[in-house]
Motif scaffolding. Sequence first.
Motif, PDB file in Angstrom:
ATOM      1  N   ALA A  55      18.706  35.006   7.014  1.00  0.00           N
ATOM      2  CA  ALA A  55      17.882  34.414   6.676  1.00  0.00           C
ATOM      3  C   ALA A  55      18.488  32.818   7.102  1.00  0.00           C
ATOM      4  O   ALA A  55      17.498  31.777   7.288  1.00  0.00           O
ATOM      5  N   PHE A  56      19.512  32.664   7.031  1.00  0.00           N
ATOM      6  CA  PHE A  56      19.983  31.252   7.453  1.00  0.00           C
ATOM      7  C   PHE A  56      20.517  30.896   8.885  1.00  0.00           C
ATOM      8  O   PHE A  56      20.690  29.992   9.120  1.00  0.00           O
ATOM      9  N   VAL A  57      20.808  32.109   9.711  1.00  0.00           N
ATOM     10  CA  VAL A  57      21.365  31.957  10.911  1.00  0.00           C
ATOM     11  C   VAL A  57      20.333  32.654  11.891  1.00  0.00           C
ATOM     12  O   VAL A  57      19.966  32.059  12.793  1.00  0.00           O
ATOM     13  N   ILE A  58      20.117  33.875  11.702  1.00  0.00           N
ATOM     14  CA  ILE A  58      19.286  34.550  12.560  1.00  0.00           C
ATOM     15  C   ILE A  58      17.788  34.182  12.881  1.00  0.00           C
ATOM     16  O   ILE A  58      17.425  33.821  13.985  1.00  0.00           O
ATOM     17  N   ALA A  59      17.221  33.987  11.612  1.00  0.00           N
ATOM     18  CA  ALA A  59      15.682  33.634  11.735  1.00  0.00           C
ATOM     19  C   ALA A  59      15.527  32.275  12.085  1.00  0.00           C
ATOM     20  O   ALA A  59      14.536  31.934  12.937  1.00  0.00           O
ATOM     21  N   PRO A  60      16.430  31.281  11.691  1.00  0.00           N
ATOM     22  CA  PRO A  60      16.246  30.061  12.167  1.00  0.00           C
ATOM     23  C   PRO A  60      16.462  29.986  13.898  1.00  0.00           C
ATOM     24  O   PRO A  60      16.100  29.144  14.470  1.00  0.00           O
ATOM     25  N   ALA A  61      17.571  30.636  14.004  1.00  0.00           N
ATOM     26  CA  ALA A  61      17.725  30.602  15.619  1.00  0.00           C
ATOM     27  C   ALA A  61      16.612  31.391  16.588  1.00  0.00           C
ATOM     28  O   ALA A  61      16.240  30.754  17.530  1.00  0.00           O
ATOM     29  N   VAL A  62      15.926  32.228  15.915  1.00  0.00           N
ATOM     30  CA  VAL A  62      14.732  32.925  16.690  1.00  0.00           C
ATOM     31  C   VAL A  62      13.660  31.746  16.617  1.00  0.00           C
ATOM     32  O   VAL A  62      13.047  31.424  17.615  1.00  0.00           O
ATOM     33  N   TYR A  63      13.521  31.221  15.380  1.00  0.00           N
ATOM     34  CA  TYR A  63      12.605  30.312  15.376  1.00  0.00           C
ATOM     35  C   TYR A  63      12.672  29.225  16.204  1.00  0.00           C
ATOM     36  O   TYR A  63      11.584  28.514  16.562  1.00  0.00           O
ATOM     37  N   SER A  68      11.163  25.975  21.031  1.00  0.00           N
ATOM     38  CA  SER A  68      11.464  25.638  22.422  1.00  0.00           C
ATOM     39  C   SER A  68      10.776  25.874  23.457  1.00  0.00           C
ATOM     40  O   SER A  68      10.829  25.338  24.594  1.00  0.00           O
ATOM     41  N   LEU A  69       9.738  26.908  23.240  1.00  0.00           N
ATOM     42  CA  LEU A  69       8.680  27.392  24.082  1.00  0.00           C
ATOM     43  C   LEU A  69       7.492  26.442  23.880  1.00  0.00           C
ATOM     44  O   LEU A  69       6.500  26.930  24.637  1.00  0.00           O
ATOM     45  N   HIS A  70       7.450  25.599  23.275  1.00  0.00           N
ATOM     46  CA  HIS A  70       6.179  24.731  22.854  1.00  0.00           C
ATOM     47  C   HIS A  70       6.616  23.265  22.989  1.00  0.00           C
ATOM     48  O   HIS A  70       7.651  22.851  22.958  1.00  0.00           O
ATOM     49  N   ASP A  71       5.311  22.495  23.353  1.00  0.00           N
ATOM     50  CA  ASP A  71       5.770  20.958  22.948  1.00  0.00           C
ATOM     51  C   ASP A  71       5.340  20.905  21.452  1.00  0.00           C
ATOM     52  O   ASP A  71       4.290  20.609  21.107  1.00  0.00           O
ATOM     53  N   LEU A 292      14.790  14.565  16.109  1.00  0.00           N
ATOM     54  CA  LEU A 292      14.587  13.988  14.772  1.00  0.00           C
ATOM     55  C   LEU A 292      13.975  12.574  15.025  1.00  0.00           C
ATOM     56  O   LEU A 292      13.338  12.135  14.163  1.00  0.00           O
ATOM     57  N   ARG A 293      14.315  11.874  16.156  1.00  0.00           N
ATOM     58  CA  ARG A 293      13.887  10.334  16.018  1.00  0.00           C
ATOM     59  C   ARG A 293      12.570  10.351  16.894  1.00  0.00           C
ATOM     60  O   ARG A 293      11.582   9.580  16.295  1.00  0.00           O
ATOM     61  N   ASN A 294      12.513  10.891  17.971  1.00  0.00           N
ATOM     62  CA  ASN A 294      11.460  10.933  18.731  1.00  0.00           C
ATOM     63  C   ASN A 294      10.618  12.190  18.348  1.00  0.00           C
ATOM     64  O   ASN A 294       9.400  12.157  19.061  1.00  0.00           O
ATOM     65  N   PHE A 295      10.824  12.949  17.633  1.00  0.00           N
ATOM     66  CA  PHE A 295       9.989  14.303  17.263  1.00  0.00           C
ATOM     67  C   PHE A 295       9.637  15.331  18.332  1.00  0.00           C
ATOM     68  O   PHE A 295       8.621  15.768  18.321  1.00  0.00           O
ATOM     69  N   GLN A 296      10.244  15.206  19.550  1.00  0.00           N
ATOM     70  CA  GLN A 296      10.170  15.959  20.444  1.00  0.00           C
ATOM     71  C   GLN A 296      11.156  17.487  20.293  1.00  0.00           C
ATOM     72  O   GLN A 296      12.345  17.615  20.855  1.00  0.00           O
ATOM     73  N   MET A 297      10.772  18.108  19.365  1.00  0.00           N
ATOM     74  CA  MET A 297      11.467  19.195  18.855  1.00  0.00           C
ATOM     75  C   MET A 297      11.426  20.222  19.935  1.00  0.00           C
ATOM     76  O   MET A 297      12.530  21.027  19.960  1.00  0.00           O
ATOM     77  N   GLY A 298      10.694  20.648  20.536  1.00  0.00           N
ATOM     78  CA  GLY A 298      10.528  21.529  21.845  1.00  0.00           C
ATOM     79  C   GLY A 298      11.823  21.272  22.770  1.00  0.00           C
ATOM     80  O   GLY A 298      12.644  22.105  22.900  1.00  0.00           O
ATOM     81  N   ASP A 299      11.646  20.108  23.248  1.00  0.00           N
ATOM     82  CA  ASP A 299      12.976  19.654  24.216  1.00  0.00           C
ATOM     83  C   ASP A 299      14.139  19.699  23.529  1.00  0.00           C
ATOM     84  O   ASP A 299      15.203  20.308  23.910  1.00  0.00           O
ATOM     85  N   ALA A 300      14.177  19.234  22.221  1.00  0.00           N
ATOM     86  CA  ALA A 300      15.571  19.418  21.630  1.00  0.00           C
ATOM     87  C   ALA A 300      15.987  20.864  21.152  1.00  0.00           C
ATOM     88  O   ALA A 300      17.230  21.089  21.463  1.00  0.00           O
ATOM     89  N   ALA A 301      15.148  21.704  20.992  1.00  0.00           N
ATOM     90  CA  ALA A 301      15.514  23.100  20.840  1.00  0.00           C
ATOM     91  C   ALA A 301      15.873  23.679  21.992  1.00  0.00           C
ATOM     92  O   ALA A 301      17.129  24.366  22.157  1.00  0.00           O
ATOM     93  N   ALA A 302      15.282  23.317  23.219  1.00  0.00           N
ATOM     94  CA  ALA A 302      15.689  24.167  24.725  1.00  0.00           C
ATOM     95  C   ALA A 302      17.212  23.488  24.895  1.00  0.00           C
ATOM     96  O   ALA A 302      17.918  24.175  25.274  1.00  0.00           O
ATOM     97  N   MET A 303      17.357  22.286  24.651  1.00  0.00           N
ATOM     98  CA  MET A 303      18.592  21.493  24.867  1.00  0.00           C
ATOM     99  C   MET A 303      19.877  22.174  24.092  1.00  0.00           C
ATOM    100  O   MET A 303      21.054  22.704  24.328  1.00  0.00           O
ATOM    101  N   SER A 304      19.401  22.440  22.618  1.00  0.00           N
ATOM    102  CA  SER A 304      20.328  23.291  21.818  1.00  0.00           C
ATOM    103  C   SER A 304      20.777  24.600  22.436  1.00  0.00           C
ATOM    104  O   SER A 304      21.832  24.844  22.295  1.00  0.00           O
ATOM    105  N   TYR A 305      19.424  25.360  22.686  1.00  0.00           N
ATOM    106  CA  TYR A 305      19.868  26.649  23.330  1.00  0.00           C
ATOM    107  C   TYR A 305      20.946  26.602  24.681  1.00  0.00           C
ATOM    108  O   TYR A 305      21.822  27.499  24.786  1.00  0.00           O
TER     109      TYR A 305
END
Lengths: 327, 446
Positions: A55-63, A68-71, A292-305
């Motif tokens: 619930a707290f690691v795998i699912a958020p990671a997949v999500y 990261s595949l979206h704008d 979180l500040r610029n709301f570009q979650m897709g970019d941020a998620a890709a960078m995290s990966y």
Amino acid sequence: MATSAPGRPAAGDATRVDEEALGLGDTSREPTSRTRGDTRAAYLFLGPYLVLFIAFVIAPAVYGFWISLHDYDYTLPGKPWVGLNNYQKLIDSDSVTFENFWNSMKATAIFTLASVPLLLVLPLLVALIMNARFRGRNFFRAVYFAPYVLGVAVVAVLWRFLLDANIGLINQYAGAIGLPDDTAWLTDTPAAWVGLVGVTVWWTLGFNAVIYLAGLQDISVELYEAAKVDGANRWQSFWNVTMPGLRPVLAFVTMVTIIASANMFGQSYLMTKGAPGTETRTAIYYIADTGLRNFQMGDAAAMSYVLTLLLMLLSVGVFWLFRERNE
Amino acid sequence: MTENIPTNGFSRRRFLELGFGAAAASALSACGGGKSAEDVAGGGTTSDKKFTGEYDGPKVTLSYWNGFTGGDGPFMDQLVKDFMTENPKIAVKQNTVEWAQYYQRMPAAVTAGKGPDVGVMHMDQLATNAVRKIIVPLDDLTESIGLTEDDFTPEVWNAGIFQDARYGLPLDVHSLGMYYNEDQFSQAGVEEAPTDEESLMAALDKLQEVNPQPFWMPSRWPAHLMFLSLLWQNGGEPYDAENSKATFDSDAGVQALTWMTEVISKGYSPKNVAQDSQYVAFKNSKVSVTWDGIWQINDLKAAKLPFALAPVPQIGSTSAVWANSHNFYLTKQAAEDDNKLQAAKVFIDWIIKKSADWAGAGMVPAAKSVRESSGVQDTTQAPIAAQIEAMKFLPPVPGLGDVTAQTFEIAVADAILGKRSPAEALKDAAGKGSQLMEANKQKFGA
């Protein structure tokens, strides 16, 4: 990974942990002789944690990967699919994020390379001293551990003013004893790195020292006595008894310290604001700003990966380094 | 958290202004008028009921968010308390969040339905939040309150409009000002607050006898606001009228930033002034002159410093100073409940009419009638209030705040720290800025 590290990082680790959890004791027998009931009981015991883990690691990671595949801007109705575009931007040197991202990765790398060795060696020395018998030992232990209980905000604001180039105490005292009094600890590199690493070492040294101390206290006294009987001097007994005895602890401390250093955010966010320019803006700092500040979650998620992938490779390297060698 | 901390300016306003600078950026392009997401204006429909200034529905609780965490907080608390005494049917639940976090949290909270019904945000954030449909138009409120452009300056008034709909009602305006230490001025024999470059430099020369380095040049906040003020004074604009290109690397910009670096090279300021150092030093009388936001007034009063506030001197060819404004907004959350919507309008109407009390928080009331009232004329910020025509705001363009934070804020810091020449730093940043602005246009559908 941190949870399994203190045990034995070798291949048989998983089964060992199972059996320990089940209280089966003798691990030297072939594990294949276990009955079906054992396996079911094992799943029963592992189940609750597994649920939390999913619930707290795998699912958020997949999500997160999905994001990261979206704008992805959660406040906007449209979140267009962009495929691997967010990742491509990170390797396309013409994009705006490319330079920022890799500069921040570089900052993280510099910080990690500079802080990890210090955070491995200094706490070990402190732990060795703490482990000796002398008057006021408990006080000494408390003093070294004390900074760790402070939050990053307290530590950073405190040091931000101590280290200030023009109004800070550090430069004031440095001047008083004839050292240069205009070092820009917060606004110039490499001084800013010295400041950030120094503060982090001061702050977290106690934690590693306590882990080491626990490891040291686990090493049987007989081993030291045997070494003495064999004529080992202090250095030899440290190298041949203490170090091997500490290996599992060392592996754990190394991993945890690398991950903590690679995740450095608060210190540069609060002390230097990334100054000079964005030189001390770390990867997490940039990811947080982007997502979180610029709301570009897709970019941020890709960078995290990308960051996660590199950290995983690094972890594999560390495990390999600390693997159990059959000599 | 910051109220009792001596570095008040640091924690509260600085952070505030960072978000704000970001935010501010978006406000800057305000005059250009909104040009983003086409379908926004229709986004939140306000109620059909006519606003009467009275609330006659059942008891209702309003969630009210703002970022007044510093010396301005107690004044807002008092206003809210007074409002509830006069309007027993409306309970106002206040939530005060540091501005820096405000613009991250508020959209998330509203999206989740747990945010404010009514709140205050900086003018330059309105467009960004309007395009995200976090906040809804409140044109009918404007009509019923009876406020028009004449009650404000056109710049403040028009900046609340985005894509032909009004999203914000201005409570106050606040700008950069020049604080100076009165004791040190009289010691150095400077009799009047400098008003232009010549008098400023002459004053600084004299002040050097009291304080060898009387005017510290910050590398971070509010450095970019000083830069913006000087850029406008030189006749430049940070962004072009179409909001598709960053133009702060123009000659006007290079001149502005060069002037700032020369304050250091001519010896009036030390190098490497880190975040907030100049303000802390000013509070400790190690600095005689500093440019900062007028909301620091209460903090400086609390520090018992013999200070006065004057307008930022005119260094360039025209008078101009960076400014921003606190605006009331309604969220889509409130728009879903007619009672809340009515109550929120009553609340906004009431507070704006009482904004003279708000002047105690160090702000300049936005409404002309209040601004020119005697209560405001006696305040420390009165000289600033008189200068309202010179105030310049960042245009209301969605996402522009992020552009500012990522581009010329960094360029200014680089130049002040001597890492790069002003021209080079600005040119690089402007290139990046234009790229980001293009991306924003696509994202927000301009």
